[in-house]
Design a protein around this motif. Structure first.
Motif, PDB file in Angstrom:
ATOM      1  N   ILE A  69       0.840  -1.202   0.000  1.00  0.00           N
ATOM      2  CA  ILE A  69       0.000   0.000   0.000  1.00  0.00           C
ATOM      3  C   ILE A  69       0.876   1.253   0.000  1.00  0.00           C
ATOM      4  CG2 ILE A  69      -1.780   1.282   1.270  1.00  0.00           C
ATOM      5  CD1 ILE A  69      -2.910  -1.424   2.202  1.00  0.00           C
ATOM      6  N   ALA A  70       1.984   1.208   0.725  1.00  0.00           N
ATOM      7  CA  ALA A  70       2.889   2.362   0.744  1.00  0.00           C
ATOM      8  C   ALA A  70       3.472   2.607  -0.648  1.00  0.00           C
ATOM      9  CB  ALA A  70       4.001   2.132   1.765  1.00  0.00           C
ATOM     10  N   GLU A  71       3.781   1.540  -1.341  1.00  0.00           N
ATOM     11  CA  GLU A  71       4.341   1.670  -2.689  1.00  0.00           C
ATOM     12  C   GLU A  71       3.325   2.332  -3.638  1.00  0.00           C
ATOM     13  OE1 GLU A  71       7.427   0.648  -2.632  1.00  0.00           O
ATOM     14  OE2 GLU A  71       7.973   0.948  -4.736  1.00  0.00           O
ATOM     15  N   ILE A 108       4.681  -2.339  -8.772  1.00  0.00           N
ATOM     16  CA  ILE A 108       5.373  -3.283  -7.892  1.00  0.00           C
ATOM     17  C   ILE A 108       6.683  -3.740  -8.542  1.00  0.00           C
ATOM     18  CG2 ILE A 108       5.204  -5.568  -6.775  1.00  0.00           C
ATOM     19  CD1 ILE A 108       3.464  -3.270  -5.531  1.00  0.00           C
ATOM     20  N   ASP A 109       6.638  -3.943  -9.838  1.00  0.00           N
ATOM     21  CA  ASP A 109       7.838  -4.414 -10.544  1.00  0.00           C
ATOM     22  C   ASP A 109       8.933  -3.349 -10.569  1.00  0.00           C
ATOM     23  OD1 ASP A 109       9.565  -5.845 -12.172  1.00  0.00           O
ATOM     24  OD2 ASP A 109       8.657  -5.069 -14.019  1.00  0.00           O
ATOM     25  N   LYS A 110       8.582  -2.156 -11.013  1.00  0.00           N
ATOM     26  CA  LYS A 110       9.621  -1.142 -11.235  1.00  0.00           C
ATOM     27  C   LYS A 110       9.776  -0.154 -10.095  1.00  0.00           C
ATOM     28  CE  LYS A 110       9.918  -1.605 -16.115  1.00  0.00           C
ATOM     29  NZ  LYS A 110      10.045  -0.961 -17.406  1.00  0.00           N
ATOM     30  N   GLY A 111       8.857  -0.182  -9.159  1.00  0.00           N
ATOM     31  CA  GLY A 111       8.997   0.687  -8.000  1.00  0.00           C
ATOM     32  C   GLY A 111       8.309   2.025  -8.160  1.00  0.00           C
ATOM     33  N   ALA A 112       7.889   2.560  -7.032  1.00  0.00           N
ATOM     34  CA  ALA A 112       7.136   3.807  -7.031  1.00  0.00           C
ATOM     35  C   ALA A 112       7.953   4.965  -7.600  1.00  0.00           C
ATOM     36  CB  ALA A 112       6.693   4.141  -5.609  1.00  0.00           C
TER      37      ALA A 112
END
Ligand SMILES: Cc1cc2nc3c(=O)[nH]c(=O)nc-3n(C[C@H](O)[C@H](O)[C@H](O)COP(=O)(O)O)c2cc1C
Ligand code: SF4
Ligand code: SF4
Ligand code: SF4
Ligand code: FES
Ligand code: FES
Lengths: 617, 160
Positions: free
Chosen positions: A177-179, A353-357
């Motif tokens: 959720i934070a991401e 999720i894969d590449k990041g926020a």
């Protein structure tokens, strides 16, 4: 039959798939069979292709993959051949032998069948160099062309379900959720509400909870969600799985529009495959997490796209919205905490999720991150699905990617946001498109419908069109919307029929303000937007209808007539031949004339005259 | 209740069973029946009410709320003209006019010979080919008045 017992099994399977996919001895022919291409017989093309390949004895050298929409529907049916990404637009059956011989046998492009860049007049070989694609950032939609929606292996080969594995084994629900929060993912269904706020709230409630995907796509003229769900169903399933894990839900629903039977079929198959592979159901990938997914079909009611109506419809009831004193994240479907997101919103989740926020948030504007898919349609050269970073300007989308207006006509307005949106005129073409900027203009970005209108579009008629749509679609349970719409419809109809009165424009504005303030759900509060924006930007057109009794665009039949301009007409006789009423007469090479008594204003002559000799009066 | 020979009661049971007689699936059950007969025969409603354990009024309420459900018989060929915005600005109205002039039916009506029903739908996702219509499940795009009428003629010939 594989069933992944753990993360490692999934990963090694993916590696194997990727190794075979990269094998140099097997090429890929990706043939679009999305809604825009299938209408041009892409299935027959496949059969002919197979036959021709057989003749040359190369049937097993290439895999023919029927995929979902590639985006460039205007050029359908589309074929892309790998290695090389050779792009063939508007493929016809008689082109197949040449493509097979030149490209598949001799490894060279069939020059004459390649796309011709209208600006440079040069042929373009590779898909990625086609201007329509080159200016886009297709981080979500770009995978479509590599995937047969009925093959889970195709999805795995592009790295599918790896984000799920990462979420299940490397992240805690709170971290997910934070991401999503740091990526500032905002709902793509139109409202732009931050997904993480809803997820967080839903995750805090106890008991059974539901995650739901809104695939009702009611905006008339938009088909992004269809393109995604039909073309890449596993992407949506994966997004929902990650969300469900983050919120602690074990049951999900996808509510699909009735008019999308192929999306339903592809999704159903995808769910089956995911279950077989152990990616849905009990103890997913051995993680201990259970999740089941169901499909529900809508019944052709636009209002069911609204969250509370959708949940009522899921329960098998008429889809009437309720007031949201209590949020659905607390009490929604079956009175349980429920989290609803749009198809495209879910599609963004695996990517984040894969590449990041951080990577994700590097695209877009300050408050609108990532990309957005638009359904670019109407009077535009390149009709299709376009994915660009948030903040791309309307001009870039419509003119650079969309190729501008066909037939050398003038741009008049672009309608965004469907029935809840508005019409934006030329002076705002340099506005960056995101959730907030278009709202400032009185429209909304909405779910991504972008309908381009040219000089032949009557803005009063457009307003009437949307109000007529909404009169049909209002659920009728609250007064401001039900009666307000009826009154607006009556006023707009009389304006279009030539019976408009002084004060009508003001009456529309007053009705609109009342509806915005007092309607129960979003349908009613946003319903006046198409009317109010057309009044704001095209007031002169309303005035022409009301005071001069003229429809300058030549749409409202009682308010104009066609006349042949003697100077411009060279007497080619084409119009006379095509007129269904035989209302046009004249000698060859002499100016022609329209018999107004018999003319039904069908517009055929206006459309076909090559010399602009038919005038609207 | 009058016994109706045209209704395959066994098939109806199959549909209901497929959804485990679940009342939450009412809309989808109605849709399957609608698909089977081209409409929902009113005779099926009391049976449904009993099997799903819901009041008849609830079934009528759902059947009339959702546009895809018809309580009246429809024609052999259902012409569904797309009136989505993209098709609208490309002249969908002219296609409706053409069908209307040719078959003498308004939207929602069925021809006397029960061959055609005219309906409208908002966006079929083929906006690039607009204006479009479907006749039963077949898509036809790039329409103008004359091509629309030719297509209808083909269906007429097929039927006779
Ligand atoms: C009348 C009405 C129709 C709507 N139709 C849709 C729709 O077709 N698809 C959709 O995703 N959202 C639609 N919405 C928005 C939903 O209510 C809801 O906000 C959205 O599905 C939430 O998902 P998101 O936050 O991911 O956008 C509609 C809203 C209203 C008021
Ligand atoms: S605003 Fe319109 S659609 Fe919404 S509840 Fe009221 S009547 Fe129904
Ligand atoms: S098509 Fe145009 S130029 Fe030709 S006869 Fe008609 S009006 Fe004149
Ligand atoms: S508008 Fe139609 S009916 Fe009228 S003159 Fe032109 S082609 Fe003939
Ligand atoms: S349907 Fe083929 S490109 Fe869109
Ligand atoms: S508006 Fe007709 S197909 Fe999209």
């Amino acid at each position: 039959m594989v069933k992944f017992e753990n993360k490692e099994a999934l990963e090694s399977y993916i590696q194997e798939l990727q190794a075979t996919a990269q094998s140099p001895d097997k090429g890929l022919i990706s043939l679009c069979s999305g809604p825009g291409c299938i209408i041009h017989n892409s299935d027959k093309i496949r059969d002919t292709l197979t036959e021709e390949m057989g003749k040359h004895g190369i049937a097993d050298k290439y895999e023919i993959r029927l995929t979902g929409c590639h985006g460039y529907c205007e050029q359908g049916p589309i074929m892309v051949i790998d290695p090389g990404g050779i792009f063939y637009p508007k493929v016809e059956l008689e082109n197949i032998p040449e493509i097979v011989e030149k490209t598949l046998v001799n490894n060279e492009p069939a020059e004459k069948l390649l796309f011709k860049n209208p600006a440079t007049k040069k042929r373009v070989v590779r898909e990625e160099d086609v201007p329509f694609y080159k200016l886009q950032t297709r981080s979500i939609f770009g995978k479509n062309r590599l995937i047969d929606p009925n093959s889970i292996d195709n999805y795995l080969a592009v790295g599918g379900y790896q984000s799920l594995a990462k979420a299940l084994f490397e992240m805690k629900p709170k971290e997910i959720i934070a991401e999503i929060k740091n990526a500032n993912l905002r709902g793509r269904g139109g409202g732009g509400f931050p997904a993480a706020i809803k997820w967080d709230s839903c995750s805090r409630h106890k008991g059974p909870k539901y995650v739901i995907c809104n695939a009702d796509e009611g905006d008339p003229g938009a088909y992004m969600d269809r393109g995604l769900l039909e073309g890449n169903p596993h992407l949506i399933i994966e997004g929902m799985l990650i969300g469900a894990f983050a919120m602690g839900s074990h049951d999900g629903y996808v509510y699909v529009r009735h008019e999308y039977p192929l999306a339903v079929a592809n999704l159903a198959k995808a769910i089956d495959h995911a279950k077989q592979y152990g990616l849905l159901g009990e103890n997913i990938l051995g993680s201990g997490f259970d999740f089941d997914l169901h499909i529900s079909k809508g019944g052709g009611a636009f209002v069911c796209g609204e969250s509370t109506a959708l949940m009522a419809s899921l329960e098998g009831k008429p889809g009437r919205p309720r007031a949201k004193y209590i949020h659905t994240s607390e009490k929604g479907f079956r009175d349980s905490p429920s989290n609803l997101n749009n198809v495209e919103t879910w599609a963004n989740v695996p990517l984040i999720i894969d590449k990041g926020a951080q990577w994700y948030a590097s695209m877009g504007t300050e408050y609108s991150k990532g990309t957005k898919i638009f359904s670019l349609v109407g009077k535009v050269v390149n009709t299709g699905l376009v994915e660009v970073p948030m903040g791309t300007t309307l001009r870039e989308i419509i003119f650079d990617i969309g190729g501008g207006i066909p037939k050398k006509k003038q741009f008049k307005a672009v309608q965004t946001g469907g029935p809840s949106g508005g019409c934006i005129p030329e002076q705002f073409l340099d506005t960056p498109v995101d959730f907030d900027e278009l709202t400032k203009l009185g429209s909304i970005m909405g779910s991504g419908g972008m309908i381009v209108m040219d000089q032949d579009t009557c803005m009063v008629d457009v307003a009437r069109y949307f109000i007529e749509f909404l009169v049909d679609e209002s659920c009728g349970q609250c007064n401001p919307c039900r009666e307000g719409l009826k009154q607006m419809m009556a006023v707009l109809s009389r304006i279009c029929e030539g019976n408009g009165k002084k004060g009508d424009i003001e009456l529309l504005e007053e009705l609109g303000t009342m509806m915005q303030k007092f309607s129960l759900c979003g349908l009613g509060t946003s319903a006046p937007n198409p009317v109010l924006t057309t009044i704001l930007y095209f007031r002169d057109e309303y005035e022409a209808h009301i005071y001069d009794k003229k429809c300058p665009a030549g749409v409202c039949k009682p308010l104009f007539y066609y006349e042949i301009d003697e100077e411009a007409c060279n007497g080619c006789t084409l119009c006379a031949k095509k007129c269904p009423q035989e209302a046009i007469s004249g000698e060859k090479k002499e100016p022609h004339e329209i018999d107004q008594e018999n003319c039904i204003k069908c517009g055929i002559c206006y459309d076909i005259c090559k010399f602009d000799a038919i005038a609207i009066r | 209740m009058a016994y109706n020979n045209d209704i395959d009661w066994e098939k109806l049971d199959d549909i209901i069973d497929e959804y485990n007689s679940d009342k939450e699936s009412l809309l989808m059950i109605l849709q399957d029946i609608n698909e089977l007969y081209n409409y929902v025969p009113p005779e099926t409603i009391p049976v449904l009410a009993q099997k799903l354990n819901v009041p008849k009024s609830m079934i009528y309420s759902v059947a009339t709320f959702y546009k895809t459900i018809s309580l009246e018989p429809r024609g052999k060929y259902i012409i569904n003209v797309c009136t989505g915005t993209a098709c609208h600005v490309r002249g969908a109205e002219k296609i409706i006019d053409a069908v209307h002039d040719n078959l003498q039916i308004d939207t929602g009506q069925t021809t006397q010979d029960s061959l055609f029903t005219l309906e409208t739908v908002r966006c079929l996702g083929c906006c690039a080919a607009g204006p479009v219509f479907t006749v039963n499940k077949n898509m036809h795009g790039g329409l103008d008045r004359s091509s629309a009428l030719n297509i209808i003629d083909d269906y007429k010939k097929n039927a006779s």
